[in-house]
Design a protein around this motif. Structure first.
Motif, PDB file in Angstrom:
ATOM      1  N   MET A 162       0.976  48.177  57.031  1.00  0.00           N
ATOM      2  CA  MET A 162       1.411  47.001  56.271  1.00  0.00           C
ATOM      3  C   MET A 162       1.306  45.754  57.139  1.00  0.00           C
ATOM      4  N   GLN A 163       0.700  44.713  56.563  1.00  0.00           N
ATOM      5  CA  GLN A 163       0.601  43.439  57.268  1.00  0.00           C
ATOM      6  C   GLN A 163       1.972  42.766  57.306  1.00  0.00           C
ATOM      7  N   LYS A 164       2.308  42.166  58.445  1.00  0.00           N
ATOM      8  CA  LYS A 164       3.545  41.405  58.544  1.00  0.00           C
ATOM      9  C   LYS A 164       3.281  39.956  58.159  1.00  0.00           C
ATOM     10  N   ILE A 165       4.320  39.281  57.689  1.00  0.00           N
ATOM     11  CA  ILE A 165       4.157  37.908  57.211  1.00  0.00           C
ATOM     12  C   ILE A 165       5.333  37.048  57.658  1.00  0.00           C
ATOM     13  N   SER A 166       5.026  35.800  58.018  1.00  0.00           N
ATOM     14  CA  SER A 166       6.040  34.813  58.386  1.00  0.00           C
ATOM     15  C   SER A 166       6.208  33.837  57.227  1.00  0.00           C
ATOM     16  N   ALA A 167       7.447  33.645  56.784  1.00  0.00           N
ATOM     17  CA  ALA A 167       7.755  32.659  55.751  1.00  0.00           C
ATOM     18  C   ALA A 167       8.229  31.383  56.432  1.00  0.00           C
ATOM     19  N   LEU A 168       7.540  30.271  56.188  1.00  0.00           N
ATOM     20  CA  LEU A 168       7.840  29.005  56.855  1.00  0.00           C
ATOM     21  C   LEU A 168       8.451  28.003  55.884  1.00  0.00           C
ATOM     22  N   LEU A 169       9.295  27.134  56.433  1.00  0.00           N
ATOM     23  CA  LEU A 169       9.930  26.090  55.627  1.00  0.00           C
ATOM     24  C   LEU A 169      10.300  24.918  56.517  1.00  0.00           C
ATOM     25  N   ILE A 170      10.037  23.695  56.041  1.00  0.00           N
ATOM     26  CA  ILE A 170      10.576  22.516  56.714  1.00  0.00           C
ATOM     27  C   ILE A 170      11.701  21.969  55.848  1.00  0.00           C
ATOM     28  N   THR A 171      12.770  21.498  56.491  1.00  0.00           N
ATOM     29  CA  THR A 171      13.947  21.080  55.731  1.00  0.00           C
ATOM     30  C   THR A 171      14.515  19.756  56.215  1.00  0.00           C
ATOM     31  N   TYR A 172      15.155  19.080  55.270  1.00  0.00           N
ATOM     32  CA  TYR A 172      16.051  17.966  55.560  1.00  0.00           C
ATOM     33  C   TYR A 172      17.028  17.873  54.390  1.00  0.00           C
ATOM     34  N   ASN A 173      18.270  18.217  54.646  1.00  0.00           N
ATOM     35  CA  ASN A 173      19.330  18.187  53.629  1.00  0.00           C
ATOM     36  C   ASN A 173      18.948  18.990  52.378  1.00  0.00           C
ATOM     37  N   GLU A 174      18.749  20.275  52.577  1.00  0.00           N
ATOM     38  CA  GLU A 174      18.355  21.168  51.489  1.00  0.00           C
ATOM     39  C   GLU A 174      19.437  22.201  51.174  1.00  0.00           C
ATOM     40  N   GLU A 175      20.698  21.832  51.337  1.00  0.00           N
ATOM     41  CA  GLU A 175      21.760  22.808  51.125  1.00  0.00           C
ATOM     42  C   GLU A 175      21.789  23.353  49.693  1.00  0.00           C
ATOM     43  N   LYS A 176      21.330  22.574  48.728  1.00  0.00           N
ATOM     44  CA  LYS A 176      21.351  23.049  47.340  1.00  0.00           C
ATOM     45  C   LYS A 176      20.235  24.057  47.057  1.00  0.00           C
ATOM     46  N   ASN A 177      19.224  24.110  47.935  1.00  0.00           N
ATOM     47  CA  ASN A 177      18.084  24.995  47.714  1.00  0.00           C
ATOM     48  C   ASN A 177      17.963  26.129  48.721  1.00  0.00           C
ATOM     49  N   ILE A 178      18.632  26.024  49.868  1.00  0.00           N
ATOM     50  CA  ILE A 178      18.349  26.934  50.980  1.00  0.00           C
ATOM     51  C   ILE A 178      18.708  28.388  50.671  1.00  0.00           C
ATOM     52  N   LYS A 179      19.803  28.622  49.941  1.00  0.00           N
ATOM     53  CA  LYS A 179      20.181  30.007  49.626  1.00  0.00           C
ATOM     54  C   LYS A 179      19.113  30.674  48.770  1.00  0.00           C
ATOM     55  N   ARG A 180      18.614  29.946  47.775  1.00  0.00           N
ATOM     56  CA  ARG A 180      17.564  30.500  46.923  1.00  0.00           C
ATOM     57  C   ARG A 180      16.312  30.809  47.727  1.00  0.00           C
ATOM     58  N   PHE A 181      15.952  29.895  48.636  1.00  0.00           N
ATOM     59  CA  PHE A 181      14.765  30.129  49.453  1.00  0.00           C
ATOM     60  C   PHE A 181      14.917  31.388  50.290  1.00  0.00           C
ATOM     61  N   LEU A 182      16.069  31.575  50.901  1.00  0.00           N
ATOM     62  CA  LEU A 182      16.296  32.748  51.735  1.00  0.00           C
ATOM     63  C   LEU A 182      16.232  34.036  50.909  1.00  0.00           C
ATOM     64  N   GLU A 183      16.779  33.988  49.713  1.00  0.00           N
ATOM     65  CA  GLU A 183      16.703  35.148  48.825  1.00  0.00           C
ATOM     66  C   GLU A 183      15.256  35.410  48.410  1.00  0.00           C
ATOM     67  N   ASP A 184      14.531  34.351  48.086  1.00  0.00           N
ATOM     68  CA  ASP A 184      13.132  34.486  47.672  1.00  0.00           C
ATOM     69  C   ASP A 184      12.250  35.012  48.797  1.00  0.00           C
ATOM     70  N   SER A 185      12.643  34.766  50.037  1.00  0.00           N
ATOM     71  CA  SER A 185      11.813  35.115  51.189  1.00  0.00           C
ATOM     72  C   SER A 185      12.140  36.486  51.769  1.00  0.00           C
ATOM     73  N   ALA A 186      12.812  37.319  50.985  1.00  0.00           N
ATOM     74  CA  ALA A 186      13.176  38.658  51.453  1.00  0.00           C
ATOM     75  C   ALA A 186      11.946  39.498  51.789  1.00  0.00           C
ATOM     76  N   TYR A 187      10.791  39.175  51.202  1.00  0.00           N
ATOM     77  CA  TYR A 187       9.546  39.914  51.462  1.00  0.00           C
ATOM     78  C   TYR A 187       9.031  39.689  52.889  1.00  0.00           C
ATOM     79  N   ALA A 188       9.467  38.604  53.532  1.00  0.00           N
ATOM     80  CA  ALA A 188       8.916  38.218  54.838  1.00  0.00           C
ATOM     81  C   ALA A 188       9.558  39.003  55.976  1.00  0.00           C
ATOM     82  N   ASP A 189       8.815  39.126  57.066  1.00  0.00           N
ATOM     83  CA  ASP A 189       9.320  39.812  58.258  1.00  0.00           C
ATOM     84  C   ASP A 189      10.083  38.866  59.176  1.00  0.00           C
ATOM     85  N   GLU A 190       9.804  37.583  59.063  1.00  0.00           N
ATOM     86  CA  GLU A 190      10.569  36.558  59.775  1.00  0.00           C
ATOM     87  C   GLU A 190      10.544  35.285  58.943  1.00  0.00           C
ATOM     88  N   ILE A 191      11.561  34.458  59.121  1.00  0.00           N
ATOM     89  CA  ILE A 191      11.650  33.189  58.406  1.00  0.00           C
ATOM     90  C   ILE A 191      11.815  32.083  59.446  1.00  0.00           C
TER      91      ILE A 191
END
Length: 256
Positions: free
Chosen positions: A1-30
């Motif tokens: 299985m290929q490993k994958i890195s999920a990347l994100l740049i942020t500035y004041n994203e508290e309203k979205n960050i939990k959803r992003f982390l949940e959505d990125s469960a497929y990744a091996d690192e965030i």
């Protein structure tokens, strides 16, 4: 299985960050590169077992995203925005694709939501962006400070499933974002030695409105289509106002 890195740049994203982390469960690192948020973005993300956080001053979107790429441990990368939701069928497609890849990068089409309403037209009907790619084959073009583009050494494919793009909850929020884009775009144009004139101040904003509202059928999106078209026209006008201000500031500095 290929490993994958999920990347994100942020500035004041508290309203979205939990959803992003949940959505990125497929990744091996965030990998999160944060531009010194003043809200709870970092606090909400820092204890996640897969997350690595880098705090870094924001210069422009391209610079920040290329830095994030440089921190990824794995060859395959997904690079979504915090206001994008990754449905389960898209997650499965990403994993299946990188384990049997035909291309070096992949576009993902986006469903555009404005004030929680799905927008079908207004120039958004063909909205897509490269969101999955090989680290060794792709980088963001250095000459783009905003609306950044991936430069890929190889062929680019397209995934079948779409993501949900939840843009802005109000017109004022959208206006602020477009204004920040206009400022960066003005810097790009200054580097190209473009000097604004009547055409840029009047004709281009008018055409942008017509393009979004009439040519690209924003009229069919109702009042939201009109609002989106108007805001994009305003942002074009502001771009050249900011560009003119840059010239004036530099001119006054030379005189002094």
């Amino acid at each position: 299985m290929q490993k994958i890195s999920a990347l994100l740049i942020t500035y004041n994203e508290e309203k979205n960050i939990k959803r992003f982390l949940e959505d990125s469960a497929y990744a091996d690192e965030i990998i999160i590169v944060d531009s010194n948020s003043t809200d709870k973005t970092v606090e909400l993300a820092k204890d996640h077992p897969k997350v690595k956080i880098f705090k870094r001053d924001f210069v422009n979107f391209t610079d920040q995203k290329n830095f994030a790429i440089s921190q990824a441990s794995h060859e395959w990368i997904s690079f979504f925005d915090a206001d994008e939701h990754i449905p389960d069928d898209l997650k499965c497609e990403i994993i299946n694709t990188i384990n049997n890849p035909k291309y070096q990068a992949y576009y993902v089409s986006r469903k555009f939501f404005f004030k929680n309403k799905r927008i079908y037209y207004s120039g958004m009907q063909n909205d897509k962006a490269i969101r999955v790619f090989r680290k060794s084959k792709c980088i963001y073009k250095s000459n783009r400070l905003v609306h950044e583009l991936i430069e890929c050494d190889g062929e680019v494919g397209k995934l079948t499933h779409k993501l949900d793009h939840y843009t802005y909850s109000s017109a004022e929020e959208y206006r602020r974002k477009l204004t920040s884009y206009s400022k960066l775009r003005a810097k790009e144009l200054y580097e190209r030695n473009l000097k604004p004139n009547f055409f840029h101040f009047r004709i281009k904003p008018f055409y942008r409105f017509i393009n979004h509202y009439i040519i690209r059928l924003g009229i069919l999106d109702g009042k939201e289509g009109y609002m989106i078209s108007k805001l994009h026209a305003e942002s074009v006008h502001k771009r050249y106002v900011f560009l003119n201000e840059i010239y004036q500031e530099n001119s006054s500095q030379l005189i002094n």
